[in-house]
Design a protein around this motif. Structure first.
Motif, PDB file in Angstrom:
ATOM      1  N   CYS A  27      92.939  38.122  -9.603  1.00 40.00           N
ATOM      2  CA  CYS A  27      94.041  38.940 -10.097  1.00 40.00           C
ATOM      3  C   CYS A  27      93.806  39.453 -11.511  1.00 40.00           C
ATOM      4  O   CYS A  27      94.380  40.476 -11.902  1.00 40.00           O
ATOM      5  CB  CYS A  27      95.353  38.144 -10.040  1.00 40.00           C
ATOM      6  SG  CYS A  27      95.862  37.723  -8.351  1.00 40.00           S
ATOM      7  N   SER A  28      92.984  38.764 -12.274  1.00 41.87           N
ATOM      8  CA  SER A  28      92.664  39.259 -13.619  1.00 41.87           C
ATOM      9  C   SER A  28      91.625  40.371 -13.571  1.00 41.87           C
ATOM     10  O   SER A  28      91.595  41.239 -14.446  1.00 41.87           O
ATOM     11  CB  SER A  28      92.162  38.108 -14.504  1.00 41.87           C
ATOM     12  OG  SER A  28      90.912  37.620 -14.052  1.00 41.87           O
ATOM     13  N   LEU A  55     107.029  35.068  -3.695  1.00 43.57           N
ATOM     14  CA  LEU A  55     107.308  36.456  -4.038  1.00 43.57           C
ATOM     15  C   LEU A  55     108.192  37.128  -2.994  1.00 43.57           C
ATOM     16  O   LEU A  55     109.054  37.954  -3.331  1.00 43.57           O
ATOM     17  CB  LEU A  55     105.996  37.223  -4.206  1.00 43.57           C
ATOM     18  CG  LEU A  55     105.083  36.690  -5.320  1.00 43.57           C
ATOM     19  CD1 LEU A  55     103.749  37.418  -5.334  1.00 43.57           C
ATOM     20  CD2 LEU A  55     105.765  36.818  -6.678  1.00 43.57           C
ATOM     21  N   SER A  56     108.017  36.760  -1.722  1.00 47.26           N
ATOM     22  CA  SER A  56     108.866  37.327  -0.674  1.00 47.26           C
ATOM     23  C   SER A  56     110.312  36.918  -0.866  1.00 47.26           C
ATOM     24  O   SER A  56     111.227  37.643  -0.463  1.00 47.26           O
ATOM     25  CB  SER A  56     108.379  36.871   0.706  1.00 47.26           C
ATOM     26  OG  SER A  56     107.100  37.380   0.995  1.00 47.26           O
ATOM     27  N   LEU A 112     103.246  42.662  -6.237  1.00 47.70           N
ATOM     28  CA  LEU A 112     103.609  41.473  -7.017  1.00 47.70           C
ATOM     29  C   LEU A 112     102.506  40.424  -6.977  1.00 47.70           C
ATOM     30  O   LEU A 112     102.313  39.682  -7.940  1.00 47.70           O
ATOM     31  CB  LEU A 112     104.926  40.891  -6.496  1.00 47.70           C
ATOM     32  CG  LEU A 112     106.166  41.785  -6.621  1.00 47.70           C
ATOM     33  CD1 LEU A 112     107.369  41.120  -5.962  1.00 47.70           C
ATOM     34  CD2 LEU A 112     106.466  42.086  -8.079  1.00 47.70           C
ATOM     35  N   LEU A 113     101.770  40.352  -5.861  1.00 45.71           N
ATOM     36  CA  LEU A 113     100.663  39.395  -5.759  1.00 45.71           C
ATOM     37  C   LEU A 113      99.628  39.613  -6.850  1.00 45.71           C
ATOM     38  O   LEU A 113      98.949  38.671  -7.273  1.00 45.71           O
ATOM     39  CB  LEU A 113      99.995  39.506  -4.387  1.00 45.71           C
ATOM     40  CG  LEU A 113     100.572  38.687  -3.243  1.00 45.71           C
ATOM     41  CD1 LEU A 113      99.924  39.092  -1.929  1.00 45.71           C
ATOM     42  CD2 LEU A 113     100.385  37.197  -3.486  1.00 45.71           C
ATOM     43  N   SER A 114      99.504  40.845  -7.304  1.00 45.57           N
ATOM     44  CA  SER A 114      98.491  41.152  -8.319  1.00 45.57           C
ATOM     45  C   SER A 114      98.799  40.509  -9.661  1.00 45.57           C
ATOM     46  O   SER A 114      97.966  40.537 -10.565  1.00 45.57           O
ATOM     47  CB  SER A 114      98.360  42.665  -8.493  1.00 45.57           C
ATOM     48  OG  SER A 114      99.543  43.219  -9.047  1.00 45.57           O
ATOM     49  N   LYS A 136      98.754  52.701  -2.238  1.00 47.60           N
ATOM     50  CA  LYS A 136      97.444  52.740  -1.594  1.00 47.60           C
ATOM     51  C   LYS A 136      96.428  51.808  -2.244  1.00 47.60           C
ATOM     52  O   LYS A 136      95.504  51.337  -1.584  1.00 47.60           O
ATOM     53  CB  LYS A 136      96.895  54.162  -1.573  1.00 47.60           C
ATOM     54  CG  LYS A 136      96.646  54.779  -2.953  1.00 47.60           C
ATOM     55  CD  LYS A 136      96.125  56.199  -2.816  1.00 47.60           C
ATOM     56  CE  LYS A 136      95.833  56.826  -4.177  1.00 47.60           C
ATOM     57  NZ  LYS A 136      95.295  58.211  -4.026  1.00 47.60           N
ATOM     58  N   LEU A 137      96.598  51.509  -3.532  1.00 47.50           N
ATOM     59  CA  LEU A 137      95.652  50.609  -4.196  1.00 47.50           C
ATOM     60  C   LEU A 137      95.952  49.150  -3.893  1.00 47.50           C
ATOM     61  O   LEU A 137      95.034  48.329  -3.815  1.00 47.50           O
ATOM     62  CB  LEU A 137      95.684  50.842  -5.708  1.00 47.50           C
ATOM     63  CG  LEU A 137      94.729  49.985  -6.555  1.00 47.50           C
ATOM     64  CD1 LEU A 137      93.273  50.225  -6.137  1.00 47.50           C
ATOM     65  CD2 LEU A 137      94.913  50.266  -8.044  1.00 47.50           C
ATOM     66  N   PHE A 138      97.214  48.818  -3.711  1.00 47.05           N
ATOM     67  CA  PHE A 138      97.590  47.416  -3.551  1.00 47.05           C
ATOM     68  C   PHE A 138      97.943  47.022  -2.121  1.00 47.05           C
ATOM     69  O   PHE A 138      98.104  45.832  -1.839  1.00 47.05           O
ATOM     70  CB  PHE A 138      98.753  47.081  -4.478  1.00 47.05           C
ATOM     71  CG  PHE A 138      98.390  47.126  -5.934  1.00 47.05           C
ATOM     72  CD1 PHE A 138      97.745  46.057  -6.523  1.00 47.05           C
ATOM     73  CD2 PHE A 138      98.658  48.249  -6.691  1.00 47.05           C
ATOM     74  CE1 PHE A 138      97.381  46.101  -7.864  1.00 47.05           C
ATOM     75  CE2 PHE A 138      98.298  48.305  -8.037  1.00 47.05           C
ATOM     76  CZ  PHE A 138      97.655  47.227  -8.615  1.00 47.05           C
ATOM     77  N   ALA A 139      98.060  47.993  -1.225  1.00 49.00           N
ATOM     78  CA  ALA A 139      98.350  47.661   0.171  1.00 49.00           C
ATOM     79  C   ALA A 139      97.251  46.752   0.719  1.00 49.00           C
ATOM     80  O   ALA A 139      96.070  47.064   0.625  1.00 49.00           O
ATOM     81  CB  ALA A 139      98.445  48.942   0.997  1.00 49.00           C
ATOM     82  N   GLY A 140      97.647  45.606   1.264  1.00 54.93           N
ATOM     83  CA  GLY A 140      96.654  44.653   1.759  1.00 54.93           C
ATOM     84  C   GLY A 140      95.843  44.020   0.644  1.00 54.93           C
ATOM     85  O   GLY A 140      94.652  43.736   0.814  1.00 54.93           O
TER      86      GLY A 140
END
Length: 475
Positions: free
Chosen positions: A151-152, A205-206, A220-222, A257-261
């Protein structure tokens, strides 16, 4: 061998003493005890410092150091394999700088809090502090630091929404390839551990987004472990949006589009590459990390309903999704003369961030205060059939329905006692503050908390006390 000094200890004992220091500040103070301690430290500075770092971080130190030492990201065109192999996890002794020591402490605190939450929700619902075994804790922390690194390198605050929109499909695919390469270097068993911890974080997060905002979870996972801890503590994603995410990322109705999946596509790519059957959707977050779950088959102490880790205890009922006002008995909820003072009596429970959607509660309560308040309610225990002898003990486990029933039977009694004993300070003629008397209840209404008239007639609301047991039917 004993040094030629006044200190009556061998050098190897002095060395050993320093390796047991619980913090870097303690180590520094120990070094300054005498010249002998200082000299022994200078003989093995890297080994002693690393030993203390292990005391702070635990066995995940190699992963924790990689988080700090990983080189800056060079963009979508960076070679994915080189990124995966950069700054490998180092298990030998090395110099740890002052800046790294500070960051190690900060990250260890985050991971420690995350482990406490993981333990409470997946291992043992009766303990706020982690009860993971040393082996389980090692698996969890190793995975948590690897998630922190991921994530970093691919954080949610690297780009703002407009910058993401400017990325073309080829650049997006390159970034996804880099993510896959980063995780693909781990062995399968370690990757499954990481998968379990990601699933756990996803659950946190959910819980702070509404059902129609599920597309936000990947973004949010990021924010990694830090974001998960903040979301848990605040029951909201407000702090994440302000501090850990780029501008505008959470305000698009479509999948980003960058964070999907963000993790799921990466895992899918790896399972395919390794020709492995992916984990099942229903696999719990405890799988591949825990060897044992405590109380997984427990039932409610009152109604015997199955609940396991979802049962409520004094360790976790500060997570109980309850509104204090909703706990008032029957028609008391609609008595305007009661609602105001009750709101004042429970003001310490108020905590209303704009995105407080934890388990559907839009008016969330203060997490730290709620558990203490429910404990206080248990001290009342006046209603028939709710005595300790009947199993209503503060140390027992309850389903949500039974705990709600207990609160409804006792919150009004607690409020009556609080209102009667409450005092306020007023200024006397001599300018001294003196306590004024508490509330004096008027005559009890025959119909008590069941009274219908209290819901619409102001004179009756204030002219009679409705914080009492009915002596007649309803009216």
């Amino acid at each position: 061998m004993r040094a030629l000094s006044a200190l009556p200890l061998d050098d190897d004992i002095v060395d050993r003493v320093m390796t047991f220091c619980p913090s870097f500040s303690c180590l520094q103070a120990t070094i300054l005890v005498s010249k002998a301690f200082y000299r022994v430290f200078q003989t093995h500075p890297k080994a002693i410092t690393r030993a203390v770092a292990y005391n702070i971080v635990g066995p995940g130190l190699p992963q924790a150091l990689r988080v700090l030492r990983y080189p800056p990201y060079n963009g979508p065109d960076a070679d994915a394999i080189e990124m995966a192999e950069a700054c490998r996890e180092e298990h030998g002794a090395s110099v740890i700088t002052a800046e790294e020591k500070q960051k190690l402490r900060e990250n260890a605190e985050i991971v420690g809090k995350l482990e406490d939450i993981y333990s409470l929700t997946t291992k043992d619902r009766t303990s706020k502090r982690s009860v993971l075994t040393s082996e389980e804790s090692w698996r969890f922390r190793r995975a948590a630091y690897r998630i922190m690194l991921y994530c970093s390198v691919f954080p949610g605050n690297r780009y703002e929404f407009d910058e993401i929109e400017a990325l073309d499909d080829q650049q997006i695919e390159k970034i996804r390839g880099q993510r896959t390469a980063m995780l693909n270097r781990y062995q399968t068993d370690e990757l499954l551990e990481l998968f379990s911890v990601v699933k756990f974080i996803q659950g946190i997060l959910s819980s702070v987004v509404d059902d129609d905002q599920s597309n936000m979870v990947d973004i949010l996972l990021s924010t990694g472990p830090e974001g998960a801890v903040l979301a848990w503590e605040e029951r909201s994603y407000d702090a994440l949006e302000m501090d850990l995410l780029g501008d505008g990322l959470l305000h698009d109705d479509e999948d980003n589009k960058l964070f999907a999946g963000y993790f799921t596509l990466t895992f899918e790519n790896i399972w395919t590459r390794r020709n492995l059957k992916p984990p099942k959707e229903e696999d719990p977050a405890s799988k591949w990390v825990l060897d044992e779950v405590i109380g997984a088959n427990d039932t409610c102490s009152q109604c015997a309903a199955p609940g396991g880790l979802q049962l409520l205890t004094s360790a976790n009922w500060d997570r109980f999704p309850v509104s204090p006002t909703a706990c008032l008995k029957n028609k008391l909820k609609s008595n305007a003369s009661i609602i105001g003072p009750f709101a004042q009596a429970t003001a310490h429970l108020a905590n209303l961030p704009s995105h407080s959607l934890f388990l559907g509660i839009h008016n969330a309560v203060n997490q730290a205060a709620l558990g203490a308040w429910i404990t206080e309610i248990f001290d009342v225990r006046r209603a028939p059939g709710f005595e300790v002898a009947d199993g209503w003990d503060v140390g027992a486990s309850y389903c949500a329905a039974c705990l709600s029933r207990f609160l409804e039977e006792h919150v009004w009694v607690w409020f009556l006692e609080e209102r009667v004993k409450s005092t306020c300070l007023c200024v006397s003629a001599s300018m001294l503050t003196v306590p004024a008397a508490g509330w004096v209840p008027p005559e009890d209404c025959w119909y008590g908390y069941n009274c219908n008239t209290q819901t619409h007639k102001a004179a009756h609301q204030t002219g009679k006390n409705h914080l009492c047991v009915p002596t007649r039917g309803s009216a």
